[in-house]
Design an enzyme around this catalytic site. Structure first.
Site, PDB file in Angstrom:
ATOM      1  N   HIS A  53       0.848  -1.189   0.000  1.00  0.00           N
ATOM      2  CA  HIS A  53       0.000   0.000   0.000  1.00  0.00           C
ATOM      3  C   HIS A  53       0.880   1.234   0.000  1.00  0.00           C
ATOM      4  O   HIS A  53       2.103   1.138   0.083  1.00  0.00           O
ATOM      5  CB  HIS A  53      -0.990  -0.020   1.166  1.00  0.00           C
ATOM      6  CG  HIS A  53      -0.388   0.088   2.530  1.00  0.00           C
ATOM      7  ND1 HIS A  53       0.457  -0.870   3.059  1.00  0.00           N
ATOM      8  CD2 HIS A  53      -0.490   1.047   3.487  1.00  0.00           C
ATOM      9  CE1 HIS A  53       0.818  -0.506   4.281  1.00  0.00           C
ATOM     10  NE2 HIS A  53       0.263   0.650   4.562  1.00  0.00           N
ATOM     11  N   HIS A  55       1.444   3.918   1.959  1.00  0.00           N
ATOM     12  CA  HIS A  55       1.962   4.699   3.092  1.00  0.00           C
ATOM     13  C   HIS A  55       3.479   4.864   3.013  1.00  0.00           C
ATOM     14  O   HIS A  55       4.196   3.955   2.602  1.00  0.00           O
ATOM     15  CB  HIS A  55       1.564   4.042   4.417  1.00  0.00           C
ATOM     16  CG  HIS A  55       0.138   4.328   4.798  1.00  0.00           C
ATOM     17  ND1 HIS A  55      -0.551   3.587   5.729  1.00  0.00           N
ATOM     18  CD2 HIS A  55      -0.729   5.292   4.368  1.00  0.00           C
ATOM     19  CE1 HIS A  55      -1.779   4.077   5.851  1.00  0.00           C
ATOM     20  NE2 HIS A  55      -1.917   5.103   5.035  1.00  0.00           N
ATOM     21  N   ASP A  57       5.872   4.804   5.134  1.00  0.00           N
ATOM     22  CA  ASP A  57       6.776   3.874   5.816  1.00  0.00           C
ATOM     23  C   ASP A  57       6.822   2.517   5.108  1.00  0.00           C
ATOM     24  O   ASP A  57       7.476   1.582   5.592  1.00  0.00           O
ATOM     25  CB  ASP A  57       6.406   3.715   7.305  1.00  0.00           C
ATOM     26  CG  ASP A  57       5.031   3.131   7.526  1.00  0.00           C
ATOM     27  OD1 ASP A  57       4.109   3.455   6.751  1.00  0.00           O
ATOM     28  OD2 ASP A  57       4.862   2.339   8.476  1.00  0.00           O
ATOM     29  N   HIS A  58       6.169   2.419   3.947  1.00  0.00           N
ATOM     30  CA  HIS A  58       6.230   1.196   3.128  1.00  0.00           C
ATOM     31  C   HIS A  58       6.847   1.445   1.752  1.00  0.00           C
ATOM     32  O   HIS A  58       7.381   0.523   1.147  1.00  0.00           O
ATOM     33  CB  HIS A  58       4.825   0.587   2.973  1.00  0.00           C
ATOM     34  CG  HIS A  58       4.262   0.125   4.279  1.00  0.00           C
ATOM     35  ND1 HIS A  58       4.131  -1.208   4.608  1.00  0.00           N
ATOM     36  CD2 HIS A  58       3.857   0.815   5.374  1.00  0.00           C
ATOM     37  CE1 HIS A  58       3.648  -1.296   5.841  1.00  0.00           C
ATOM     38  NE2 HIS A  58       3.466  -0.086   6.325  1.00  0.00           N
ATOM     39  N   HIS A 116      -7.351  -0.871   5.879  1.00  0.00           N
ATOM     40  CA  HIS A 116      -6.308   0.042   6.378  1.00  0.00           C
ATOM     41  C   HIS A 116      -6.153   1.210   5.392  1.00  0.00           C
ATOM     42  O   HIS A 116      -6.172   2.370   5.771  1.00  0.00           O
ATOM     43  CB  HIS A 116      -5.019  -0.743   6.532  1.00  0.00           C
ATOM     44  CG  HIS A 116      -3.832   0.075   6.925  1.00  0.00           C
ATOM     45  ND1 HIS A 116      -3.721   0.664   8.149  1.00  0.00           N
ATOM     46  CD2 HIS A 116      -2.700   0.396   6.232  1.00  0.00           C
ATOM     47  CE1 HIS A 116      -2.560   1.324   8.212  1.00  0.00           C
ATOM     48  NE2 HIS A 116      -1.929   1.174   7.056  1.00  0.00           N
ATOM     49  N   ASP A 143       0.053  -3.960   6.325  1.00  0.00           N
ATOM     50  CA  ASP A 143      -0.610  -3.422   7.516  1.00  0.00           C
ATOM     51  C   ASP A 143      -2.063  -3.878   7.609  1.00  0.00           C
ATOM     52  O   ASP A 143      -2.882  -3.209   8.235  1.00  0.00           O
ATOM     53  CB  ASP A 143      -0.584  -1.885   7.495  1.00  0.00           C
ATOM     54  CG  ASP A 143       0.797  -1.321   7.801  1.00  0.00           C
ATOM     55  OD1 ASP A 143       1.712  -2.104   8.118  1.00  0.00           O
ATOM     56  OD2 ASP A 143       0.946  -0.085   7.718  1.00  0.00           O
ATOM     57  N   HIS A 181       4.947  -4.832  10.787  1.00  0.00           N
ATOM     58  CA  HIS A 181       5.316  -4.121  12.009  1.00  0.00           C
ATOM     59  C   HIS A 181       5.507  -5.071  13.195  1.00  0.00           C
ATOM     60  O   HIS A 181       4.833  -6.103  13.274  1.00  0.00           O
ATOM     61  CB  HIS A 181       4.247  -3.096  12.405  1.00  0.00           C
ATOM     62  CG  HIS A 181       4.221  -1.876  11.536  1.00  0.00           C
ATOM     63  ND1 HIS A 181       5.047  -0.795  11.754  1.00  0.00           N
ATOM     64  CD2 HIS A 181       3.468  -1.571  10.455  1.00  0.00           C
ATOM     65  CE1 HIS A 181       4.797   0.137  10.839  1.00  0.00           C
ATOM     66  NE2 HIS A 181       3.846  -0.304  10.033  1.00  0.00           N
TER      67      HIS A 181
HETATM   68 ZN   LIG Z   1       0.073   1.637   6.491  1.00  0.00          ZN
END
Ligand SMILES: [Zn+2]
Length: 253
Positions: A53, A55, A57-58, A116, A143, A181
Site C-alpha cells: 500500500h 503509506h 513507511d512502506h 487500512h 498493515d 510491524h
Molecule cells: Zn500503512
C-alpha cells in the site's frame, strides 16, 4: 534455495526480503538504507520490490533503490497507480493476479484487502514444495493483519476490513504470516483485555515479551496462531469487529 529474512526499519517496521544466494526481492521498503546495507554485506543483487500500500513507511525507500538498481521490477496495487501514489510501478496488479518473482519463476497470488487503506493488497503463496523457506504457505500482509492485531482504518470501512480479514482467515492454517510491524506485545495486551481468560493469549504474550527482551523478532506468525489469539479475527461479526477496532484505537495497556 529461497530464504526469507527480516530487515528492521524505522523503530518497528520490517522489510521482508525473499532471496537466494544471488538475487533478492524486498517487500515494502519504507527506507532504502537497511536494504542497501544488507545487499552490500550479503553481496546480493536486488531484482524487485513488492508493495502492499501507499503509506510512506512502506514505499519511502523505493526512489533511492530505483536509482541504485536501475531496471528492477516494482509491483504494487493498481488502485495505487490510479490514485497517483505509485507512478513508478512497473506492474500494477489487482485481486487474483499472479506475480512472478524473477529469476526464480515462483509466483505469488495477489489478494485485495481494503480497510487500512483502499489500495491495500497482500501477496500469498501456497508454497513451492521444493525445500526452501517458501516450501510452505506464506502471506505478506503489510498493515492488514498483524500478530494479534490489524491495521487501523485510515481509508476503508470496518465492513471492508472485516471482509478482508475474514478472507485471510480462510487461508491454510499453516500459512506463515509476515506482517510489516513489530506490534505483537502491545496487540497481545489488548487481546488479553478483550479475552482475559484465554490461556493461549496469556502464553503468547509471555513468550512474545521474552523474545522482545532478547531483541528478537516475534514474526512470522501463522494463520492458526491468529485464529487462536487475534481479537479481530475472533470478533465473529462485522459489528463486533468495528467495536473492537474502535476500542483498540483508544486502548492504553
Ligand atoms: Zn500503512
Amino acid at each position: 534455495m529461497l530464504r526469507i529474512t527480516d530487515l528492521p526499519a524505522f523503530t518497528d517496521n520490517y522489510i521482508w526480503a525473499i532471496h537466494d544466494t544471488q538475487h533478492a526481492w524486498v517487500v515494502d521498503p519504507g527506507q532504502a538504507e537497511p536494504v542497501q546495507r544488507w545487499l552490500a554485506s550479503s553481496g546480493l543483487k536486488l531484482r524487485g520490490i513488492l508493495l502492499t500500500h501507499h503509506h510512506g513507511d512502506h514505499i519511502g525507500g523505493v526512489a533511492a533503490l530505483r536509482v541504485q538498481s536501475p531496471g528492477i521490477e516494482i509491483i504494487g496495487p493498481l488502485t495505487g497507480r490510479l490514485a497517483g501514489t505509485m507512478p513508478w510501478l512497473t506492474q500494477a496488479v489487482r485481486d487474483r493476479d499472479a506475480v512472478q518473482l524473477r529469476p526464480w519463476g515462483m509466483t505469488l497470488q495477489v489478494l485485495e484487502t481494503p480497510g487500512h487503506t483502499l489500495d491495500h493488497i497482500c501477496y500469498f503463496t501456497p508454497g513451492t514444495a521444493n525445500g526452501t523457506d517458501l516450501d510452505s504457505p506464506a502471506l505478506f500482509c503489510g498493515d492488514t493483519l498483524f500478530a494479534a492485531g490489524c491495521g487501523r482504518l485510515f481509508e476503508g470501512s470496518a465492513d471492508q476490513m472485516w471482509s478482508s480479514l475474514s478472507a485471510l482467515a480462510t487461508l491454510p492454517r499453516t500459512t506463515r504470516v509476515f506482517c510489516a510491524h513489530e506490534y505483537t506485545v502491545a496487540n497481545l495486551r489488548f487481546a488479553a483485555h478483550v479475552e482475559p481468560h484465554s490461556a493461549r493469549i496469556a502464553e503468547r504474550l509471555a513468550a512474545s515479551v521474552d523474545l522482545r527482551v532478547q531483541g528478537r523478532c516475534t514474526l512470522p506468525s501463522t494463520i492458526e496462531i491468529e485464529l487462536d489469539t487475534n481479537p479481530f479475527l475472533r470478533a465473529g461479526s462485522a459489528a463486533e469487529f468495528a467495536r473492537r477496532r474502535a476500542l483498540k484505537d483508544v486502548f492504553r495497556a
